[in-house]
Motif scaffolding. Structure first.
Motif, short mmCIF file in Angstrom:
data_model
loop_
_atom_site.label_atom_id
_atom_site.label_comp_id
_atom_site.label_asym_id
_atom_site.label_seq_id
_atom_site.Cartn_x
_atom_site.Cartn_y
_atom_site.Cartn_z
N TYR A 268 -26.45 -82.38 -5.26
CA TYR A 268 -25.56 -81.23 -5.37
C TYR A 268 -24.21 -81.64 -4.80
CZ TYR A 268 -27.14 -80.66 -0.50
OH TYR A 268 -27.45 -80.86 0.81
N CYS A 269 -23.18 -80.91 -5.14
CA CYS A 269 -21.83 -81.25 -4.67
C CYS A 269 -20.95 -80.00 -4.71
CB CYS A 269 -21.22 -82.35 -5.53
SG CYS A 269 -19.53 -82.81 -5.04
N TRP A 270 -20.47 -79.58 -3.55
CA TRP A 270 -19.63 -78.39 -3.44
C TRP A 270 -18.36 -78.51 -4.27
CZ3 TRP A 270 -18.76 -73.63 -3.03
CH2 TRP A 270 -17.63 -73.07 -2.42
N ARG A 271 -17.84 -79.71 -4.38
CA ARG A 271 -16.60 -79.89 -5.14
C ARG A 271 -16.74 -79.42 -6.58
NH1 ARG A 271 -13.86 -85.73 -3.59
NH2 ARG A 271 -14.15 -85.63 -1.35
N LEU A 272 -17.89 -79.68 -7.17
CA LEU A 272 -18.08 -79.33 -8.59
C LEU A 272 -18.14 -77.83 -8.82
CD1 LEU A 272 -18.44 -80.99 -11.23
CD2 LEU A 272 -18.38 -82.32 -9.13
N TRP A 273 -18.27 -77.07 -7.75
CA TRP A 273 -18.32 -75.60 -7.88
C TRP A 273 -17.01 -74.94 -7.50
CZ3 TRP A 273 -22.66 -78.04 -8.62
CH2 TRP A 273 -23.68 -77.40 -9.31
N HIS A 274 -16.26 -75.54 -6.56
CA HIS A 274 -15.07 -74.81 -6.09
C HIS A 274 -13.75 -75.46 -6.48
CE1 HIS A 274 -14.47 -77.78 -2.81
NE2 HIS A 274 -13.28 -77.21 -2.67
N ALA A 275 -13.76 -76.67 -7.04
CA ALA A 275 -12.50 -77.37 -7.28
C ALA A 275 -12.59 -78.27 -8.49
CB ALA A 275 -12.15 -78.20 -6.04
N ASN A 276 -11.42 -78.71 -8.96
CA ASN A 276 -11.38 -79.76 -9.98
C ASN A 276 -9.99 -80.38 -10.00
OD1 ASN A 276 -9.78 -77.92 -11.31
ND2 ASN A 276 -10.98 -77.91 -13.20
N VAL A 277 -9.79 -81.28 -10.95
CA VAL A 277 -8.53 -82.02 -11.05
C VAL A 277 -8.00 -81.92 -12.47
CG1 VAL A 277 -7.48 -84.32 -10.93
CG2 VAL A 277 -9.13 -83.62 -9.19
N ILE A 278 -6.67 -81.75 -12.58
CA ILE A 278 -6.00 -81.73 -13.88
C ILE A 278 -4.99 -82.86 -13.91
CG2 ILE A 278 -4.59 -80.40 -15.49
CD1 ILE A 278 -5.65 -77.86 -14.10
N ILE A 308 -12.66 -73.72 -20.42
CA ILE A 308 -13.15 -75.04 -20.04
C ILE A 308 -14.10 -74.96 -18.85
CG2 ILE A 308 -12.47 -77.28 -19.05
CD1 ILE A 308 -9.86 -77.04 -20.68
N TRP A 309 -13.75 -74.14 -17.84
CA TRP A 309 -14.52 -74.06 -16.60
C TRP A 309 -15.97 -73.67 -16.86
CZ3 TRP A 309 -14.19 -76.01 -12.01
CH2 TRP A 309 -14.86 -75.44 -10.92
N HIS A 310 -16.21 -72.90 -17.91
CA HIS A 310 -17.57 -72.46 -18.21
C HIS A 310 -18.10 -73.06 -19.53
CE1 HIS A 310 -17.96 -69.62 -14.91
NE2 HIS A 310 -16.74 -69.20 -15.16
N ASN A 311 -17.48 -74.14 -20.00
CA ASN A 311 -17.92 -74.69 -21.29
C ASN A 311 -19.18 -75.55 -21.16
OD1 ASN A 311 -17.17 -77.26 -20.39
ND2 ASN A 311 -15.33 -77.39 -21.66
N ASN A 312 -19.68 -76.02 -22.28
CA ASN A 312 -20.92 -76.79 -22.28
C ASN A 312 -20.78 -78.14 -21.58
OD1 ASN A 312 -22.46 -74.86 -23.64
ND2 ASN A 312 -21.83 -75.60 -25.66
N ASN A 313 -19.58 -78.74 -21.65
CA ASN A 313 -19.35 -80.01 -20.97
C ASN A 313 -19.55 -79.86 -19.46
OD1 ASN A 313 -18.72 -81.25 -23.36
ND2 ASN A 313 -16.50 -81.07 -23.09
N TYR A 314 -19.00 -78.80 -18.89
CA TYR A 314 -19.15 -78.54 -17.46
C TYR A 314 -20.61 -78.25 -17.11
CZ TYR A 314 -15.05 -78.58 -14.42
OH TYR A 314 -14.04 -78.97 -13.59
N LYS A 315 -21.25 -77.43 -17.92
CA LYS A 315 -22.65 -77.09 -17.67
C LYS A 315 -23.53 -78.34 -17.68
CE LYS A 315 -22.29 -72.43 -19.62
NZ LYS A 315 -22.67 -71.55 -20.76
N HIS A 316 -23.26 -79.22 -18.65
CA HIS A 316 -24.04 -80.45 -18.75
C HIS A 316 -23.78 -81.36 -17.55
CE1 HIS A 316 -26.07 -83.85 -20.60
NE2 HIS A 316 -25.01 -84.60 -20.34
N PHE A 317 -22.52 -81.47 -17.14
CA PHE A 317 -22.19 -82.36 -16.02
C PHE A 317 -22.84 -81.85 -14.73
CE2 PHE A 317 -19.77 -84.33 -12.66
CZ PHE A 317 -19.53 -85.61 -13.16
N ARG A 318 -22.76 -80.56 -14.48
CA ARG A 318 -23.39 -79.99 -13.28
C ARG A 318 -24.91 -80.18 -13.31
NH1 ARG A 318 -19.58 -75.47 -14.39
NH2 ARG A 318 -17.79 -75.75 -13.00
N ALA A 319 -25.49 -80.04 -14.50
CA ALA A 319 -26.94 -80.22 -14.63
C ALA A 319 -27.33 -81.67 -14.36
CB ALA A 319 -27.38 -79.81 -16.04
#
Length: 343
Positions: A268-278, A308-319
């Motif tokens: 698990y990683c808190w960063r993947l839930w509260h932050a990101n980079v552009i 983007i924040w709730h797209n399938n790419n993000y869901k897959h990466f978090r999974a």
């Protein structure tokens, strides 16, 4: 996002609206549920975002792809219009905006205008600089922009030591830039930016830890902080950077004598839930360890951020992260959970 002193904390909390607080709670709660259930759930939007002003840099630091000119992605400048469009979409939820990823922010001619735009939206703003461009004029404009936090990288108290990591840099310029910022804070009677020296502890400079504390007090910065260094090939350490002082090292030896990252590798990683980079050209990536933007979760040139924040790419990466984080390349050298040492 931690490590504030009282003045800085109060300033940070002053940015907290009900909407931002509610968003932060939803993000935190969804992370906790995900952490203990083993299934990724994401509510709300990021609390913190890093926006890259540019990939260009004037220095050639040995562990930095920008300094080494080894990017596989193009070099460029974040455009003001594109930045404003994105901020307009997310500013009501966003609490903390970091103007940094790779490169030197002050090389972007519109950098301080973007800082002011975010400041006027009530967002806490921060940046990290090598301070070579903090002239009297830029220092004054920095204070006037409303920037909340200024990190000045100072990795040595003498030129010979400083240049061993900050290759191509001049310590004299760094110190003058810091003095200019301190001066204009006083001249304009401003409480911001909160200024701190960041000392990246490596083997060549570890003997100057006490000296940089004294130097910070002499110049008048608000705080001195010590950061562990990321070494890409830490098993071999070809640049001889890993410090001998264990508490300032990101790595430790295991039972076999091999070096490992201290922070461990939880799924698990808190960063993947509260932050990101552009990135400067609009690529949305998981975090600051994806320096070459290989894990592209979206593109703001063609998509809205909230989609983007709730797209399938993000869901897959978090999974995938919750399934086997050790198999994700950018996680291998992660410092999540490591302490930043303060003076």
């Amino acid at each position: 996002m931690a490590y504030f002193n009282l003045t800085d904390t109060l300033n940070f909390l002053s940015k907290l609206t009900f909407r931002r607080a509610w968003n932060a709670y939803k993000v935190w709660l969804s992370f906790q549920i995900s952490k203990y259930s083993g299934k990724p759930i994401q509510w709300g939007y990021p609390i913190s975002i890093s926006f890259e002003p540019t990939t260009s840099c004037n220095l050639r630091c040995p562990e930095c792809p920008s300094g080494l000119r080894e990017f596989t992605r193009p070099t460029g400048m974040l455009q003001n219009s594109f930045f404003k469009k994105t901020i307009d979409e997310i500013h009501k939820e966003l609490l903390y905006l970091i103007f940094y990823f790779q490169g030197e922010p002050y090389l972007n001619p519109n950098f301080l205008e973007m800082v002011k735009y975010a400041h006027d939206k009530g967002i806490y703003t921060a940046t990290s600089t090598n301070a070579h461009y903090l002239t009297e004029e830029k220092a004054k404009k920095t204070v006037e922009s409303g920037l909340d936090r200024l990190i000045i990288s100072i990795d040595g108290t003498t030129q010979d030591v400083y240049q061993q990591y900050r290759r191509g840099g001049k310590l004299e310029k760094v110190l003058q830039g810091a003095q200019n910022i301190v001066k204009w804070k006083k001249e304009l009677n401003s409480k911001t930016p909160f200024i701190f020296f960041q000392f990246l502890v490596v083997k060549p400079n570890e003997h100057q830890i006490e000296e940089v504390k004294k130097l910070g007090k002499e110049i008048g910065v608000d705080q001195v902080r010590f950061k562990t260094a990321q070494v890409y090939d830490y098993e071999n350490d070809p640049n001889n950077l890993i410090p001998t002082i264990e508490k300032y090292s990101r790595y430790k030896k295991d039972k076999t004598g091999s070096l490992k990252v201290k922070s461990g590798m939880h799924n698990y990683c808190w960063r993947l839930w509260h932050a990101n980079v552009i990135t400067w050209d609009g690529l949305v990536v998981p975090c600051c360890f994806d320096k070459d933007a290989m894990h592209r979760l979206g593109n703001l040139q063609t998509q809205n951020f909230k989609d983007i924040w709730h797209n399938n790419n993000y869901k897959h990466f978090r999974a995938e992260l919750m399934k086997s984080r050790k198999n994700i390349d950018i996680c291998a050298n992660c410092s999540e959970g490591l302490k930043v040492w303060e003076d």
